[in-house]
Design an enzyme around this catalytic site. Structure first.
Site, PDB file in Angstrom:
ATOM      1  N   LYS A 147       0.409  -1.586  -0.222  1.00 22.32           N
ATOM      2  CA  LYS A 147      -0.253   0.018   0.042  1.00 22.32           C
ATOM      3  C   LYS A 147      -0.030   1.231  -0.337  1.00 22.32           C
ATOM      4  O   LYS A 147       0.170   1.951   0.187  1.00 22.32           O
ATOM      5  CB  LYS A 147      -0.739  -0.164   1.159  1.00 22.32           C
TER       6      LYS A 147
HETATM    7  C1  PLP Z   1      -4.599  -4.735   0.687  1.00 21.18           C
HETATM    8  C2  PLP Z   1      -3.621  -5.115   0.667  1.00 21.18           C
HETATM    9  C3  PLP Z   1      -4.339  -6.216  -0.791  1.00 21.18           C
HETATM   10  C4  PLP Z   1      -5.364  -6.371  -1.531  1.00 21.18           C
HETATM   11  O1  PLP Z   1      -5.120  -5.329  -2.230  1.00 21.18           O
HETATM   12  P1  PLP Z   1      -6.497  -4.906  -2.979  1.00 21.18           P
HETATM   13  O2  PLP Z   1      -6.063  -3.659  -4.221  1.00 21.18           O
HETATM   14  O3  PLP Z   1      -6.907  -4.278  -1.750  1.00 21.18           O
HETATM   15  O4  PLP Z   1      -6.842  -5.730  -3.656  1.00 21.18           O
HETATM   16  C5  PLP Z   1      -2.809  -7.717  -0.679  1.00 21.18           C
HETATM   17  N1  PLP Z   1      -2.312  -7.578   0.326  1.00 21.18           N
HETATM   18  C6  PLP Z   1      -1.571  -6.959   1.303  1.00 21.18           C
HETATM   19  C7  PLP Z   1      -0.599  -7.013   2.027  1.00 21.18           C
HETATM   20  C8  PLP Z   1      -2.486  -5.323   1.066  1.00 21.18           C
HETATM   21  O5  PLP Z   1      -1.855  -4.881   2.408  1.00 21.18           O
END
Ligand code: PLP
Length: 488
Positions: free
Chosen positions: A102
């Site tokens: 993120k």
């Molecule tokens: C947020 C997250 C996801 C999912 O990603 P999206 O964009 O919400 O589909 C997968 N893995 C991790 C470690 C995350 O923090």
């Protein structure tokens, strides 16, 4: 570039407005009018840096800002703080301050929001409210730390995040940030934040004090566009490592929650990146997996708490943007589907949309399969993956054994294994009882010798800065305290 709403209510929105508004007035999501095809520009330029690629991609969309501004935003976001690495077919997206992917979006968003705020001459201070189950809150704190004109207030469930996640937040430095633990679970936190956003009288009071509420959630177009960048980067790395030739097709495999990451890969394809299949991997919350099989989205089920918590989600908001494209940009159809979802918890898409989704494959992995993926990859390649990435790996194997497709692939590797050390150690069959999470990290390091990310090292000895707790129905109080507004 102008932006439109997936539900048709807004047709001509500037990038600044789209970024500041976050969500359209009609409840829809902002999408660009068109997708510029820039893939061919990368021929013979495969050695561009991440920042250079980011510039080429991002400037196509955020056209309210000049080249200098975009470059400053990119450097402000990533320089010395974030990088992406390709290890075999794993695209490691977690080399940032929070050790999860993120960061790619949440380091950039504050920079572009700051520019948008100036462009629109907003003189209120913007207060970002976030309810977090662990990862998003920390990433927002890091991104907005010491950014002029912004404050961040994060609420998290006091007993509902991992000790590592909690310490990451409570030790957060920065003079415009506050973290509050609430007595309740994540749903309580989220509901409390939604209530604040829905309370017009309260918001009016904040405006009188020159504060404007906003959010940093993953439907903001300012978070989505920077995620396109790493698919271009990953592809060009595959070319540089001679795993593919420029122009060859690849498949992408993405562990999916809110559908932002995999949607970014779809946008990359719309910009010309040669992607054949989008492999959408879910955990036991397999709403999307069912959807891609049957064309029916049905959220009417219990949320299961898994060991890939960032994917524990029943409504994947960004799917709306994919449906919009798959329907041939039919905003009336999208409005109907979203109405069905909110009124009945279920919708069924038409033949046209099903046809528009044929490059997507959905499947899911159980806890057992996740454990097996972690130990298989470690035992075969000496490589450690986290629980989210393991979901992707397990689903990829299902896809390959079903289809025998030999197309080269990229797996989005979304978190450091040290972020979920207990699960990893368990998967590798090591003894866990009687040791805390920080000792588990130590043990995992001694076993694997994989480097512990800098930001997780010594975390347990750092000073706790945020020591605030509130009841789950009293979220406004600590917010007013933080903003220095006297509550009468
Ligand atoms: C947020 C997250 C996801 C999912 O990603 P999206 O964009 O919400 O589909 C997968 N893995 C991790 C470690 C995350 O923090």
């Amino acid at each position: 570039m102008r932006f439109i709403s997936t539900r048709g209510g807004e047709q001509d929105i500037s990038s600044s407005k789209a970024i500041i508004n976050g969500i359209s007035k009609d409840g829809g999501l902002y999408v660009p009018r068109n997708f510029p095809n820039i893939f061919k520009d990368f021929k013979d330029k495969t050695s561009l840096t991440y920042e250079e690629i980011a510039f080429k991609v991002i400037k196509e969309y955020f056209t309210d800002f000049n080249d200098e501004e975009i470059k400053l935003a990119i450097n402000g976001a990533y320089e010395k703080r974030f990088k992406v690495e390709l290890k075999n077919n794993f695209l490691e997206l977690y080399h940032g301050p929070t050790s999860a992917f993120k960061d790619a979006a949440l380091l950039f968003l504050p920079q572009i929001m700051g520019l948008a705020k100036k462009k629109l001459n907003l003189d209120e201070e913007i207060v970002i409210l976030a309810a977090t189950s662990g990862d998003t809150g920390k990433a927002a704190l890091e991104g907005f730390k010491d950014i002029d004109g912004f404050r961040v207030m994060v609420y998290y469930p006091k007993d509902g995040v991992s000790p590592v996640q909690e310490m990451q937040m409570l030790t957060q430095e920065g003079n415009n940030l506050r973290v509050v633990g609430i007595r309740g679970n994540f749903d309580d936190a989220q509901r409390g934040v939604k209530d604040i956003f829905g309370d017009n009288e309260f918001k009016e009071k904040l405006i009188q004090n020159k504060f404007l509420l906003s959010s940093a959630n993953s439907i903001n177009i300012g978070r989505l566009i920077p995620q396109i960048v790493y698919y271009f980067y990953g592809y060009l790395q595959l070319v540089n490592k001679q795993k593919i030739k420029f122009g060859d097709k690849i498949n992408v495999v993405v562990p999916t929650g809110n559908f932002g990451n995999i949607l970014a890969s779809y946008y990359a394809k719309e910009m010309g990146l040669p992607i054949a299949k989008f492999i959408c991997a879910s955990n036991e919350n397999n709403v999307l997996s069912d959807f891609f099989k049957k064309g029916i989205y049905d959220k009417r089920r219990e949320l299961i708490l898994t060991e890939s918590p960032s994917m524990d989600i029943l409504v994947s908001s960004n799917l709306e943007r994919l449906l919009f494209e798959a329907s041939g940009r039919d905003c009336n159809e999208i409005k109907n589907l979203m109405k069905d979802l909110s009124e009945n918890g279920i919708y069924k898409v038409n033949e046209k949309i099903i046809n528009g989704l044929k490059d997507f494959y959905g499947n899911y992995a159980t806890s057992e399969e996740v454990y097996k993926a972690i130990s298989d990859v470690y035992n075969k390649e000496g490589y450690l993956i986290d629980t989210h990435t393991a979901v992707a790996y397990a689903v990829l194997n299902k896809y390959i054994s079903e289809t025998r497709d030999e197309t080269p692939y990229l797996i989005a590797s979304t978190a450091s294994p040290y972020k979920f050390p207990r699960s990893i150690l368990g998967a590798l069959g090591l003894e866990l009882s009687g040791i805390d999470d920080f000792e588990v990290i130590e043990k995992l390091y001694n076993f694997s010798k994989v480097k512990v990310p800098f930001n997780l090292k010594g975390l347990n000895n750092k000073e706790v800065i945020h020591n605030f707790i509130c009841e789950c129905n009293e979220l406004k109080k600590p917010l007013l305290d933080f903003l220095g507004i006297i509550n009468d």
